[in-house]
Design an enzyme around this catalytic site. Sequence first.
Site, short mmCIF file in Angstrom:
data_model
loop_
_atom_site.label_atom_id
_atom_site.label_comp_id
_atom_site.label_asym_id
_atom_site.label_seq_id
_atom_site.Cartn_x
_atom_site.Cartn_y
_atom_site.Cartn_z
CG HIS A 29 -59.69 36.59 -70.14
ND1 HIS A 29 -60.77 36.67 -70.99
CD2 HIS A 29 -58.60 36.90 -70.88
CE1 HIS A 29 -60.36 37.03 -72.20
NE2 HIS A 29 -59.04 37.17 -72.16
CD GLU A 55 -53.40 38.60 -74.83
OE1 GLU A 55 -52.21 38.22 -74.69
OE2 GLU A 55 -54.35 37.85 -75.07
#
Length: 220
Positions: free
Chosen positions: A8, A82
Amino acid sequence: MRLLLLRHGQTPSNVAGLLDTGAPGPRLTPLGEAQAAAVPRALEGRRIDALAVSSLLRTTLTAQPLADDRTLRPTVLDGLREIEAGALEMSADLADHHTYLETVFAWSRGDRSRRMPGGPDGDAFLARFDDAVAALADHDHDVVLAVSHGAAIRSWSSARVRGLDVDEVEHTPLANTGLIEVEGDPASGWRLVDWVREPVGGERLDAVVANDPTGEPVDD
């Protein structure tokens, strides 16, 4: 299947050096928005059949310019999120960062019973990321781009991808909108095609950040 794992764009927590892994997570910084906006042109001419994102906001924001450019609707897969920091969540302490990264790369080396302090062990992380990748492979797309996260991409790739050395991945950063490209399938395994350590839009979009916890190298 060709799988493109894109980290990201930059977030305020990356800049502040925070282990920020909770939901929904932060938005992008202005630089992160520029990194995301550069992705469509960086991948111009590349076939992409499907997009996937994690359940954290920063991946959706990163994927949006490419989704608009290709008229694709990203699939949200929680397994791409994550690696949870557990008791280390929101820490800016360098020792905690070292513990976090040492743990995720210990999993890649086979010590999957090792547990993140207050968080998951390696079996739990790899199982949920494997499940997300398998869900993408089930749709028989030739090329899929998945927007995920620094530690998750580096740990899963070094555990599952032939041609990636754990020591090298551990000591090499993955910038925001850096990319690891692999080919294969869940049954036969994965091989490395390409590894773009800098932002795909070019070095001008790289940030000099002293302490970006999940994308930083582990210092000896």
